[in-house]
Design a protein around this motif. Structure first.
Motif, PDB file in Angstrom:
ATOM      1  N   LEU A  37       0.773  -0.588   7.423  1.00  0.00           N
ATOM      2  CA  LEU A  37       2.027  -0.508   8.439  1.00  0.00           C
ATOM      3  C   LEU A  37       3.161  -0.225   7.575  1.00  0.00           C
ATOM      4  O   LEU A  37       4.165   0.641   7.750  1.00  0.00           O
ATOM      5  N   GLU A  38       3.521  -1.329   6.866  1.00  0.00           N
ATOM      6  CA  GLU A  38       4.809  -1.397   5.940  1.00  0.00           C
ATOM      7  C   GLU A  38       4.997  -0.015   4.963  1.00  0.00           C
ATOM      8  O   GLU A  38       5.889   0.428   5.002  1.00  0.00           O
ATOM      9  N   TYR A  65      12.861  -6.386   2.644  1.00  0.00           N
ATOM     10  CA  TYR A  65      12.433  -5.112   2.827  1.00  0.00           C
ATOM     11  C   TYR A  65      13.327  -4.008   1.940  1.00  0.00           C
ATOM     12  O   TYR A  65      12.678  -2.996   1.478  1.00  0.00           O
ATOM     13  N   ASP A  66      14.489  -4.187   1.651  1.00  0.00           N
ATOM     14  CA  ASP A  66      15.032  -3.486   0.473  1.00  0.00           C
ATOM     15  C   ASP A  66      14.495  -3.708  -0.703  1.00  0.00           C
ATOM     16  O   ASP A  66      14.398  -2.551  -1.415  1.00  0.00           O
ATOM     17  N   ALA A  67      13.896  -4.958  -1.130  1.00  0.00           N
ATOM     18  CA  ALA A  67      13.213  -5.113  -2.482  1.00  0.00           C
ATOM     19  C   ALA A  67      12.039  -4.139  -2.361  1.00  0.00           C
ATOM     20  O   ALA A  67      11.518  -3.539  -3.248  1.00  0.00           O
ATOM     21  N   GLY A  68      11.277  -4.358  -1.207  1.00  0.00           N
ATOM     22  CA  GLY A  68       9.862  -3.871  -1.071  1.00  0.00           C
ATOM     23  C   GLY A  68      10.132  -2.283  -1.315  1.00  0.00           C
ATOM     24  O   GLY A  68       9.166  -1.585  -1.618  1.00  0.00           O
ATOM     25  N   ILE A 108       0.837  -1.304  -0.140  1.00  0.00           N
ATOM     26  CA  ILE A 108       0.043   0.015  -0.037  1.00  0.00           C
ATOM     27  C   ILE A 108       0.805   1.179   0.139  1.00  0.00           C
ATOM     28  O   ILE A 108       1.827   1.247   0.863  1.00  0.00           O
ATOM     29  N   ILE A 109       0.638   2.147  -1.067  1.00  0.00           N
ATOM     30  CA  ILE A 109       1.372   3.541  -0.894  1.00  0.00           C
ATOM     31  C   ILE A 109       0.398   4.500  -0.338  1.00  0.00           C
ATOM     32  O   ILE A 109      -0.798   4.759  -0.893  1.00  0.00           O
ATOM     33  N   PRO A 110       0.526   4.967   0.773  1.00  0.00           N
ATOM     34  CA  PRO A 110      -0.317   5.399   1.623  1.00  0.00           C
ATOM     35  C   PRO A 110      -0.376   6.903   1.555  1.00  0.00           C
ATOM     36  O   PRO A 110      -0.581   7.728   2.371  1.00  0.00           O
ATOM     37  N   TYR A 111      -0.558   7.348   0.215  1.00  0.00           N
ATOM     38  CA  TYR A 111      -0.787   8.701  -0.071  1.00  0.00           C
ATOM     39  C   TYR A 111      -2.164   9.304  -0.230  1.00  0.00           C
ATOM     40  O   TYR A 111      -2.794   9.743  -1.291  1.00  0.00           O
ATOM     41  N   PHE A 112      -3.057   8.928   1.053  1.00  0.00           N
ATOM     42  CA  PHE A 112      -4.732   9.001   0.742  1.00  0.00           C
ATOM     43  C   PHE A 112      -4.885  10.522   0.754  1.00  0.00           C
ATOM     44  O   PHE A 112      -6.150  10.843   0.268  1.00  0.00           O
ATOM     45  N   ILE A 161       8.321  -3.520  12.398  1.00  0.00           N
ATOM     46  CA  ILE A 161       8.280  -3.219  10.969  1.00  0.00           C
ATOM     47  C   ILE A 161       9.135  -2.377  10.706  1.00  0.00           C
ATOM     48  O   ILE A 161      10.151  -2.132   9.718  1.00  0.00           O
ATOM     49  N   CYS A 162       8.986  -0.789  11.302  1.00  0.00           N
ATOM     50  CA  CYS A 162       9.631   0.265  11.304  1.00  0.00           C
ATOM     51  C   CYS A 162      11.315  -0.227  11.368  1.00  0.00           C
ATOM     52  O   CYS A 162      12.113   0.281  10.534  1.00  0.00           O
TER      53      CYS A 162
END
Length: 498
Positions: free
Chosen positions: A382-383, A480-483, A345-349, A421-422
């Motif tokens: 969250l990610e 997470y690097d790839a994510g 999810i890209i959280p640019y809501f 996660i952070c």
């Protein structure tokens, strides 16, 4: 014992704190705030609701703390910035505030960018040409609500409004003025020509006040409404994210605070100002220091939206387990692996502020298939914010501000899953804090300094202790690097289609 009240005019709630110097939290209280979003990308609030909340919260603090209003020595107020509050000549609120996270003024930002030498503006004003600028918000009002625009007699921010209600004195706190784009960084003074970019007279912006200066005293009317003593000193106040970072102990160069409130903020302490259009620049509360920072338009507000609009079917299960809906979703999502089985999810809501400054950006759910459910989507949300924090850290480093220590504060830091996660996405330990009540503590300590109750800026540390140090899991580093690379590339691909 000397008593001080700190108030925070937050995005999702108004919060109050009563402290006793040198190190006692005596009472806390809060009231919810209604965030209005009548159109995509809009974010508005009712200033009168903030004041009603303050009038409810202060008596509750005094009652819980067993303290008389006569005994309160000073008041400090923090708040989100730079919200735009407008008053007419009679002191009436003209319309709901236009919040800092509001993204409606993209066309006006483009106009300003075409008129100005953006690089020169950034170096002079400390902040770039972006959607936060009050001039851009005012130009939107001029075009779309000319009747309201013509009535403007006062322009200031959220906590400036509460300070005025308490004291009858109109002033703008230094960081509201700086992020508004109205301050000449070299002189530290309000600049008439910068204010005029909003097509208003410089007279509509009240005088600038330092955070730790006394800006006024409680009036008889405000005393009757709150239970405070007439004449109680009120400090200039503080930007909420700066107050929270200060209270968390972010004072050494390289210290970073991840602030998980209604919006997600990230701040780094520095000894020098290095204006960069990708980030915002504020003064640190400690004189002589600076705090470059970023703000994501959504944060806790996005989690609240997901919980109420998408995950409401889990409310009964959460209640049966004795958990909040957010806690319940955390528990469910902890069963899913890092990377949420490919959901992102890209959280640019609400559009996005730093570091991309794209008010037209929108939230993206990527990689969803029929084998996924709420658990994957919640973890992906969250990610998404963790990836966005990582983007900011990269920009700080590029600006010459390497990160050395990470702290986490405010409501979202209570999510152990989110903090892990952070830590994993950043591949750095994150220090959790105990007893950190958020921005209201920083506001209270600023008031204590302003009121002459202490000269020790470091004394605020007496209220906060270290909790768990969340260590990163190195097994998740590569995933997470790839994510993160996918996070950046998906936004760029979608933005190219707009």
């Amino acid at each position: 014992m000397k008593y001080v009240i700190g108030l925070d005019i937050g995005t999702t709630s108004t919060i109050g704190l009563l402290i006793g110097l040198p190190d006692k939290v005596l009472a806390q209280a809060s009231r919810p705030v209604t965030l209005h979003s009548p159109e995509a990308g809009w974010a508005e609030e009712d200033p009168d609701e903030w004041w009603r909340n303050v009038c409810d919260i202060i008596p509750e603090l005094l009652n819980k703390g067993g303290v008389s209003g006569e005994d309160v020595a000073a008041i400090g107020v923090s708040g989100m910035l730079p919200a735009l509050v407008t008053l007419d000549a009679a002191g009436n609120v003209i319309r709901r505030s236009i919040q800092q996270s509001d993204g409606r003024n993209g066309a006006e930002v483009s106009e300003l960018a075409a008129e100005l030498d953006s690089a020169a503006f950034t170096m002079r004003a400390g902040n770039g040409v972006n959607q936060q600028l009050i001039a851009a918000k005012l130009r939107w009002l001029e075009k779309n609500e000319p009747g309201n625009f013509d009535r403007i007699a006062t322009v200031f921010g959220s906590y400036d409004y509460i300070n005025w209600k308490l004291t009858g004195v109109k002033a703008v706190e230094q960081n509201w003025a700086l992020e508004a784009g109205f301050v000449d960084l070299a002189s530290g003074a309000l600049a008439d020509d910068l204010i005029a970019l909003g097509h208003v007279s410089p007279s509509v912006v009240p005088p600038k006040c330092a955070s730790h200066a006394i800006m006024g005293h409680v009036t008889q009317e405000a005393a009757r409404a709150t239970g405070l003593r007439t004449g109680t000193p009120v400090a200039g106040g503080a930007a909420d994210h700066i107050a929270s970072a200060f209270a968390a102990g972010v004072t050494r160069p390289g210290d970073v605070l991840l602030k998980f409130g209604g919006a997600a903020d990230i701040m780094i302490s520095t000894a020098e100002a290095a204006p960069d259009p990708r980030m915002f620049l504020d003064y640190h509360l400690v004189p002589g220091l600076y705090m470059p920072n970023g703000c994501m338009a959504s944060g806790g507000s996005a989690l609240n939206w997901f919980a109420s609009k998408i995950a409401q079917g889990e409310a009964e299960a959460a209640k049966a387990a004795g958990l909040s809906l957010h806690q319940h979703l955390d528990r469910l999502s902890a069963e899913t692996p890092a990377g949420a089985d490919g959901v992102q999810i890209i959280p640019y809501f609400l559009g996005e502020k730093t570091p991309i400054h794209d008010p037209a950006a929108r939230g993206i759910i990527h990689g969803l298939s029929l084998n996924h459910d709420l658990r994957h989507m919640w973890r992906a949300l969250l990610e998404g914010f963790a990836y966005a924090f990582r983007h900011h850290i990269e920009v700080f480093a590029d600006m010459g501000h390497p990160s050395t220590r990470y702290f986490a504060s405010d409501g979202g830091s209570n999510s152990r899953l989110w903090m892990q996660i952070c830590a994993d996405v950043l591949q750095a330990p994150i220090q959790l804090l105990r007893g950190h009540p958020g921005s209201s503590l920083g506001a209270a300590w600023v008031a204590a300094v302003a009121g002459g109750l202490t000269e020790d800026w470091g004394g605020v540390a007496n209220f906060v202790t270290y909790g768990e140090l969340v260590e990163p899991n190195p097994d998740n580093a590569g995933l997470y690097d790839a994510g993160y690379e996918r996070f950046r590339s998906v936004y760029k691909a979608v933005a190219a289609l707009s």
